[in-house]
Scaffold this active site. Sequence first.
Site, short mmCIF file in Angstrom:
data_model
loop_
_atom_site.label_atom_id
_atom_site.label_comp_id
_atom_site.label_asym_id
_atom_site.label_seq_id
_atom_site.Cartn_x
_atom_site.Cartn_y
_atom_site.Cartn_z
N THR A 189 -93.41 50.78 -14.97
CA THR A 189 -93.75 51.48 -16.19
C THR A 189 -94.19 52.92 -15.91
N ASP A 190 -94.05 53.78 -16.91
CA ASP A 190 -94.54 55.15 -16.78
C ASP A 190 -96.08 55.22 -16.79
N GLU A 191 -96.72 54.10 -17.17
CA GLU A 191 -98.19 54.12 -17.26
C GLU A 191 -98.86 54.26 -15.90
N LEU A 210 -92.70 31.00 -18.54
CA LEU A 210 -92.82 30.71 -19.98
C LEU A 210 -94.27 30.80 -20.43
N THR A 211 -94.88 31.97 -20.23
CA THR A 211 -96.22 32.23 -20.77
C THR A 211 -96.10 32.41 -22.28
N ARG A 225 -95.98 44.53 -34.30
CA ARG A 225 -97.20 44.16 -35.03
C ARG A 225 -97.21 44.82 -36.41
N GLN A 226 -96.86 46.11 -36.44
CA GLN A 226 -96.94 46.82 -37.73
C GLN A 226 -95.82 46.37 -38.67
N GLU A 257 -97.54 40.25 -16.49
CA GLU A 257 -98.42 40.30 -17.66
C GLU A 257 -98.31 41.74 -18.13
N ARG A 261 -108.68 51.79 -28.60
CA ARG A 261 -108.59 51.04 -27.34
C ARG A 261 -109.45 51.76 -26.29
N THR A 287 -102.45 47.38 -11.98
CA THR A 287 -101.75 46.32 -11.22
C THR A 287 -100.26 46.64 -11.11
N ASN A 339 -98.21 57.90 -32.72
CA ASN A 339 -98.30 56.58 -33.34
C ASN A 339 -98.32 56.71 -34.86
N TYR A 388 -103.96 46.64 -16.60
CA TYR A 388 -102.51 46.45 -16.59
C TYR A 388 -101.82 47.51 -15.73
P1 NAD Z 1 -93.18 40.43 -21.75
O1 NAD Z 1 -94.64 40.18 -21.70
O2 NAD Z 1 -92.46 40.41 -23.04
O3 NAD Z 1 -92.41 39.40 -20.79
C1 NAD Z 1 -92.90 39.06 -19.52
C2 NAD Z 1 -92.19 37.79 -19.07
O4 NAD Z 1 -92.68 37.46 -17.74
C3 NAD Z 1 -92.48 36.56 -19.95
O5 NAD Z 1 -91.28 35.87 -20.22
C4 NAD Z 1 -93.42 35.72 -19.09
O6 NAD Z 1 -93.33 34.33 -19.35
C5 NAD Z 1 -92.97 36.07 -17.69
N1 NAD Z 1 -94.04 35.85 -16.71
C6 NAD Z 1 -95.34 36.27 -16.79
N2 NAD Z 1 -96.03 35.83 -15.70
C7 NAD Z 1 -95.13 35.16 -14.92
C8 NAD Z 1 -95.24 34.50 -13.67
N3 NAD Z 1 -96.41 34.46 -13.00
N4 NAD Z 1 -94.14 33.92 -13.17
C9 NAD Z 1 -92.94 33.94 -13.84
N5 NAD Z 1 -92.80 34.55 -15.03
C10 NAD Z 1 -93.88 35.16 -15.56
O7 NAD Z 1 -92.98 41.83 -21.00
P2 NAD Z 1 -91.90 42.98 -21.26
O8 NAD Z 1 -92.43 43.91 -22.27
O9 NAD Z 1 -90.59 42.36 -21.43
O10 NAD Z 1 -91.96 43.74 -19.85
C11 NAD Z 1 -91.10 43.35 -18.78
C12 NAD Z 1 -91.32 44.27 -17.60
O11 NAD Z 1 -91.03 45.61 -17.97
C13 NAD Z 1 -92.76 44.27 -17.08
O12 NAD Z 1 -92.70 44.34 -15.67
C14 NAD Z 1 -93.36 45.53 -17.65
O13 NAD Z 1 -94.37 46.04 -16.82
C15 NAD Z 1 -92.15 46.45 -17.66
N6 NAD Z 1 -92.17 47.51 -18.68
C16 NAD Z 1 -92.40 47.22 -19.98
C17 NAD Z 1 -92.35 48.24 -20.94
C18 NAD Z 1 -92.55 47.96 -22.41
O14 NAD Z 1 -92.53 48.89 -23.21
N7 NAD Z 1 -92.76 46.72 -22.83
C19 NAD Z 1 -92.07 49.55 -20.54
C20 NAD Z 1 -91.86 49.81 -19.17
C21 NAD Z 1 -91.89 48.79 -18.27
O1 TDX Z 2 -102.13 47.67 -33.39
C1 TDX Z 2 -101.95 48.61 -32.63
N1 TDX Z 2 -102.25 49.87 -33.05
C2 TDX Z 2 -102.07 50.97 -32.25
O2 TDX Z 2 -102.37 52.10 -32.68
C3 TDX Z 2 -101.40 48.42 -31.30
C4 TDX Z 2 -101.06 47.04 -30.81
C5 TDX Z 2 -101.21 49.55 -30.52
N2 TDX Z 2 -101.55 50.78 -30.98
C6 TDX Z 2 -101.25 51.96 -30.13
C7 TDX Z 2 -101.69 51.88 -28.69
C8 TDX Z 2 -100.64 52.75 -28.01
O3 TDX Z 2 -100.99 54.12 -28.13
O4 TDX Z 2 -99.82 52.07 -30.10
C9 TDX Z 2 -99.37 52.52 -28.81
C10 TDX Z 2 -98.44 51.47 -28.21
O5 TDX Z 2 -99.24 50.33 -27.91
P1 TDX Z 2 -98.65 49.05 -27.14
O6 TDX Z 2 -97.49 48.50 -27.89
O7 TDX Z 2 -99.77 48.14 -26.81
O8 TDX Z 2 -98.01 49.72 -25.83
P2 TDX Z 2 -98.64 50.57 -24.61
O9 TDX Z 2 -100.07 50.27 -24.40
O10 TDX Z 2 -98.21 51.99 -24.80
O11 TDX Z 2 -97.81 49.90 -23.38
C11 TDX Z 2 -96.42 49.57 -23.54
O12 TDX Z 2 -95.60 50.52 -22.92
C12 TDX Z 2 -95.61 50.57 -21.53
C13 TDX Z 2 -96.11 48.19 -22.98
O13 TDX Z 2 -96.92 47.21 -23.62
C14 TDX Z 2 -96.28 48.15 -21.50
O14 TDX Z 2 -95.90 46.89 -20.98
C15 TDX Z 2 -95.41 49.22 -20.89
O15 TDX Z 2 -95.64 49.29 -19.51
#
Ligand code: NAD
Ligand code: TDX
Length: 332
Positions: A121-123, A35-36, A191-192, A81, A271, A151, A247, A148
């Site tokens: 992730t694809d990153e 629950l971060t 955010r947007q 994270e 960024r 890791t 974007n 990110y």
């Molecule tokens: P998020 O940040 O919304 O959620 C992460 C969750 O993990 C939170 O509920 C947090 O409390 C929990 N957490 C963090 N540290 C922890 C710890 N030490 N122990 C237990 N719980 C912990 O993330 P998300 O966007 O839902 O991403 C979930 C997964 O999917 C991640 O592994 C991320 O790398 C991967 N992923 C995300 C995206 C994306 O677009 N968001 C895309 C591809 C892969």
């Molecule tokens: O305010 C913004 N303006 C903007 O132009 C923000 C927050 C982001 N951006 C850009 C940065 C990226 O090109 O938009 C794109 C998407 O940004 P994020 O939402 O921060 O995503 P990204 O960095 O692409 O990473 C996401 O996808 C892969 C997730 O956060 C990761 O957890 C996942 O692994």
Amino acid sequence: MSKILVTGGAGFIGSNFVHHLVERTDADVTVLDKLTYAASREALDVLPAERVTLVVGDIADADVVDPLVAEADAVVHFAAESHNDNSLDDPSPFVQTNLVGTFTLLEAVRRHGTRFHHVSTDEVYGDLALDDPQRFTETTPYNPSSPYSSTKAGSDLLVRAWVRSFGVAATISNCSNNYGPFQHIEKFIPRQITNVLDGRRPRLYGQGTNVRDWIHTADHSSAVLTILERGRVGETYLIGADGEESNRDVVETLLELMGQPSDAYDLVTDRPGHDLRYAIDSSKLRAELGWEPRFTDFRSGLAATIDWYRDNEAWWRPHKETVEARYAEAGQ
Ligand code: NAD
Ligand code: TDX
């Protein structure tokens, strides 16, 4: 699999996956989540208490992890994270959770012989040029850019080593950018949307030309469940839905859907190390396991997501000021 442990199940993608499990399977689900700031208990509150149990704890704490893994048939590991911008401010929780946390889980599944699915992730593959005809595949070399993504790349490599050296029964998936309900408002799309709902202008990093490959989180969930049920142990599967958008195009579509002029946005500080483009080739997952995405109309997916944030202001409002104050410090 009648008992599934989902780490990070109170986060954006994890909670959507827990909903999917409850709807599509008979499994009982235990969520382990610290629950971060990124978590949301509310995302789980609506689910039946007899099917879903929340344990608040850290995946890097072996004493918490071990008994939960011991009683699970499978572990699906979402906890991380997850925000690139935060990892540039302070990488240390990324190293701790994404690397040490994954290591701790791997040691537990190794001890108990438990099936493990690692969500990544694809990153990890770095970025592509805008005009590159290639997309990422399972054999693209790792080349992460940010704290990110490095890791996450490290955690993937730990999983591969635990499969090969210790015979852990694991699969890995690397997915593209998710959108949908319950995504934290630090991320680009929410955010947007919440900026526009608040009468603020959307903020595009740099020139807004960076490209992301969008997938609805419900399609990510169905792909992960498919891999958990039918994936070959030891394999990696890329998850994507052919959703490449710049974007700038995303923001223009959002503005139009929200009744604003399509140029009512600001260009802000870029960024550092900003990846230019991600693009996923998910042929292996489709051909081998028969998975197909269902929510591929990005415009209607965005419209539904806008409606969700409009209808759920009480969920995001408490975070908006803090998130924007942090971005303002970075000139974003
Ligand atoms: P998020 O940040 O919304 O959620 C992460 C969750 O993990 C939170 O509920 C947090 O409390 C929990 N957490 C963090 N540290 C922890 C710890 N030490 N122990 C237990 N719980 C912990 O993330 P998300 O966007 O839902 O991403 C979930 C997964 O999917 C991640 O592994 C991320 O790398 C991967 N992923 C995300 C995206 C994306 O677009 N968001 C895309 C591809 C892969
Ligand atoms: O305010 C913004 N303006 C903007 O132009 C923000 C927050 C982001 N951006 C850009 C940065 C990226 O090109 O938009 C794109 C998407 O940004 P994020 O939402 O921060 O995503 P990204 O960095 O692409 O990473 C996401 O996808 C892969 C997730 O956060 C990761 O957890 C996942 O692994």
